[in-house]
Write an enzyme that holds these catalytic residues in place. Structure first.
Site, PDB file in Angstrom:
ATOM      1  N   GLU A   8      62.559  13.527   7.376  1.00  0.00           N
ATOM      2  CA  GLU A   8      63.641  12.781   8.035  1.00  0.00           C
ATOM      3  C   GLU A   8      63.494  12.753   9.547  1.00  0.00           C
ATOM      4  OE1 GLU A   8      68.478  12.359   7.790  1.00  0.00           O
ATOM      5  OE2 GLU A   8      67.264  12.867   6.076  1.00  0.00           O
ATOM      6  N   ASP A 104      66.349  14.799   4.165  1.00  0.00           N
ATOM      7  CA  ASP A 104      67.403  15.767   3.870  1.00  0.00           C
ATOM      8  C   ASP A 104      67.862  15.634   2.426  1.00  0.00           C
ATOM      9  OD1 ASP A 104      67.251  16.656   6.431  1.00  0.00           O
ATOM     10  OD2 ASP A 104      69.085  15.690   7.141  1.00  0.00           O
ATOM     11  N   TYR A 309      70.227  24.723   5.961  1.00  0.00           N
ATOM     12  CA  TYR A 309      70.745  23.361   6.162  1.00  0.00           C
ATOM     13  C   TYR A 309      72.255  23.395   6.400  1.00  0.00           C
ATOM     14  CZ  TYR A 309      71.266  18.345   5.282  1.00  0.00           C
ATOM     15  OH  TYR A 309      71.532  17.002   5.394  1.00  0.00           O
TER      16      TYR A 309
END
Length: 724
Positions: A8, A104, A309
């Site tokens: 990403e 992601d 994350y």
């Protein structure tokens, strides 16, 4: 043959390239013997704007609405078109056998990659990397367990349905309101209900009428007893005459202990951090905005690799993460955390159901430290604050319970019931990591106190009777922290059946978008800050009256999210959902066109726009006040003042900075004024002889380097004379 990996962001791509041994200096990608790694920059591809379908839509015209394309079309975002071309060329390379989506792990991440593949016309097989952290171990494990890309097609369809529905409703409603009222107005299914929540909270506070109440107390020795109603359990008396009568009854009387309750209580930390809780606590502790907290957490995840994350809505980890807890503890053995981490490791890590539960982990587990150790001086002050918050919560979940004896004493005096409460700490447990700040958790006017031993039937002498007057308090206004939490939990603002649905589907927006929604409301001048509290502006209030009623309620999101979830699970077809959205779009355009409501600027100044000669509006943005042109096509803006962190030397409130150039001046609500030049001189004098933390860390590193080289220097002598 090679696999093309699409990450990403460049930083994540570099981490993967290191692990997968991909090098080279090719522009836009890195290549190894088995993999080619490239990256998006967030979205490289988006839905076309209306003018992309027909040039006539460049002109905003009420008669052109609704705009409903026969088929959604994609376009390359101009600023990053070069990177899209790079990826497209790589996709069609003959030696590329398949694509690995490594964006992601979530709905939006899926959309980022799939839109690129769709626009590029890729027909090659797809596999999916699904990881929650970008440490070397997580990347290696993830590539060993790649998933079949077909399993994520329903998630992609859900993402497309969300994007297209927001496009249809947002663009059409915004253009309709703007052209109908000739003012820059916007609305959407998330931002407008959020605005309505702020307005409702204001209404609640304004409608609140404080009431006087009384609490009757007496003391016996060092213990204070408070009156309690035998039926309702309340301690507040709203009739002064009744309070005076109770006070008269107990005067000169003795009391008798009727009941002694002693209960051993064990409290554990209530789960790990998800993003919303982290944003709320960071706002409360450090006044960070939700956007600021997310950006810092993202930096700790991507750049420093010390957090997992951050865009997660789970407070739990899955069982497969539990074996890694020891390594994560070893990574945080520094500073004030070292003692706690070492103690936990020595006693053995014991995962508990309070934070380990597969059924409560959605796309991503809770935010926890990674196995990567970091030099604290490598982090900025703000990064260290967020990192420390996550570490504390992580350690607290692994530490023993906070254990105490809860003591409740009930006494009778002149036929009236009085109580006293106490808390005796047996083991500080996880509270120790927070500094053993044991707060009074009661909210019923009864303070906890250190109690002596009491026995049932014991007679007490009564002294120092009093009737204390109090006043009920209004509900608090929203702060950015409490607003983002309310967006995740908007049950109080939804109706009936939809309240439950919102609880199940995650509320308004997502953990990844809520901060941006709040920022957009500030940027649109729909809300403003006064101190730390959020208020609607006149413009915001008017928008709520002009926008379709459905768009002002979280109920609409409840309906949509339930259907989007069904799409992601393969239970509903994307096209069936979008057919309903198109019908709804036509309905709201008819409603706006037929409305007789009028929008009125009530913040017009006497100053004219230098570009178009129309009168300017004065608005309060998040960062300060500014002048903006009332003509939406003009776009002129000029700053009037900036909200600063500089404190007034007289009342210590934050000051505004006004003016330009040498004429800039700080001003405070208390009336204090100070020119920038005078402010700088004052600060220079205050800071004379002082070093900040960064200066000290830098100097210590220099000293350590000299000592390694054999230099005969002493830190104590070097820092002599400095004030910290």
């Amino acid at each position: 043959m090679k696999s093309l990996v699409i990450a990403e962001k460049p930083s994540v791509a570099r981490d993967m390239a290191k692990v997968l041994k991909c090098g080279g200096n090719s522009k836009g990608y890195m290549e190894g013997s088995a993999y080619i790694i490239t990256w998006a920059m967030g979205h490289l591809v988006s839905l076309k704007d209306p003018e992309g379908y027909d040039k006539k839509y460049k002109t905003w015209d009420l008669n052109h609405l609704p705009i409903i394309p026969k088929k959604a079309e994609l376009t390359v975002m101009p600023k990053t078109a070069y990177q899209y071309k790079t990826i497209k060329d790589l996709i069609h390379r003959k030696d590329v056998k398949d694509i690995i989506i490594a964006t992601d792990a979530g709905r939006e991440g899926e959309l980022v990659a799939r839109w690129i593949l769709e626009l590029a016309g890729s027909k090659k097989p797809v596999r999916r990397l699904w990881i929650s952290s970008v440490t070397d171990r997580a990347i290696l494990d993830g590539f060993k367990n790649l998933k079949d890309g077909k399993a994520y097609i329903p998630l992609y369809h859900s993402a497309v349905a969300r994007a297209m529905s927001d496009w249809l409703v947002g663009i059409n409603a915004t253009r309709a309101l703007t052209t109908k009222h000739n003012a820059q107005l916007s609305c959407g299914r998330v931002q407008t209900p959020t605005l309505a929540m702020v307005a409702k909270k204001e209404d609640e506070v304004r409608a609140f009428r404080p009431k006087d109440f009384y609490t009757v107390k007496f003391s016996s020795g060092s213990t204070e007893f408070i009156w309690q109603d035998k039926k309702s359990g309340t301690h507040r008396i709203f009739d002064k005459d009744e309070a005076d009568k109770i006070l008269a009854d107990i005067k000169g009387s003795n009391a008798k202990i009727k009941e002694v309750q002693k209960k051993r209580v064990k409290e554990t930390e209530r789960g790990l951090y998800d993003l919303t809780l982290l944003q709320r606590d960071a706002n409360r502790l450090y006044n960070f905005s939700p956007k600021q907290t997310l950006d810092i957490a993202q930096s700790l995840y991507e750049r420093h690799k010390v957090l997992t994350y951050p865009r997660t809505d789970s407070m739990y980890i899955s069982t497969d993460i539990a074996p890694t807890l020891s390594d994560r503890l070893k990574a945080v053995r520094f500073g004030v955390f070292k003692k706690f981490a070492v103690d936990i490791l020595a006693k053995g890590v014991k995962p508990a159901a309070t934070f380990v539960d597969n059924s409560k982990v959605s796309d991503h587990h809770a935010i926890i430290p990674t196995e990567e150790a970091v030099e604290p001086s490598a982090l900025t002050d703000n990064e260290m604050k967020i990192y420390s918050m996550v570490i504390k919560r992580f350690l607290a979940c692994l530490m023993p319970p906070f254990e105490y004896d809860a003591i409740n004493i009930s006494a009778e005096c002149a036929s009236h019931k009085f109580i006293a409460k106490g808390k005796t700490v047996i083991n500080a447990g996880f509270k120790e990591v927070y500094g053993l700040k044991i707060e009074n958790d009661n909210v019923d006017d009864v303070k906890e106190q250190l109690l002596p031993e009491f026995k049932v039937g014991q007679e007490l002498s009564v002294s120092r009777q009093s009737s204390v007057k109090g006043q009920t308090s209004p509900p608090p206004y929203f702060t950015e922290g409490t607003l983002v939490y309310a967006m995740e939990n908007p049950k109080a603002y939804a109706s009936g059946e939809y309240a439950k649905t919102l609880g199940e589907t995650g509320g308004l927006g997502t953990v990844a978008t809520r901060a941006d929604i709040i920022e957009k409301l500030f940027a649109s001048f729909y809300i403003e800050k006064r101190g730390n509290h959020i208020f609607t502006t006149s413009k915001g209030r008017q928008v709520l009256k002009l926008a379709p009623k459905d768009l002002c309620s979280p109920d609409l999101t409840a309906i949509w999210e339930q259907k989007l979830t069904n799409i992601a699970k393969g239970k509903l077809k994307k096209d069936d959902f979008l057919t309903g959205i198109e019908e709804y779009t036509r309905k709201i355009i008819i409603e706006i066109k037929g409305s007789e409501a009028i929008f009125k600027h009530d913040n017009i100044t006497g100053k004219k726009c230098p570009d178009c000669d129309k009168l300017l509006l004065e608005v309060a943005g998040k960062k300060g006040k500014m002048l903006v042109c009332q003509d939406r096509d003009c776009g002129y803006r000029k700053s009037l003042s900036i909200n600063t962190n500089a404190r007034c030397p007289e009342c210590h409130k934050r000051m505004e900075l006004r003016g330009e150039g040498d004429g800039r001046q700080f001003s405070c609500v208390c009336g204090f004024r100070e020119k920038m030049s005078a402010f700088e001189r004052r600060k220079e004098a205050e800071n004379a002889g002082k070093l900040n933390k960064r200066d000290v860390d830098k100097y210590l590193k220099k000293i350590n380097a000299e000592e390694k080289e054999g230099a005969n220097s002493k830190i104590a002598d070097a820092l002599k004379g400095f004030k910290f």
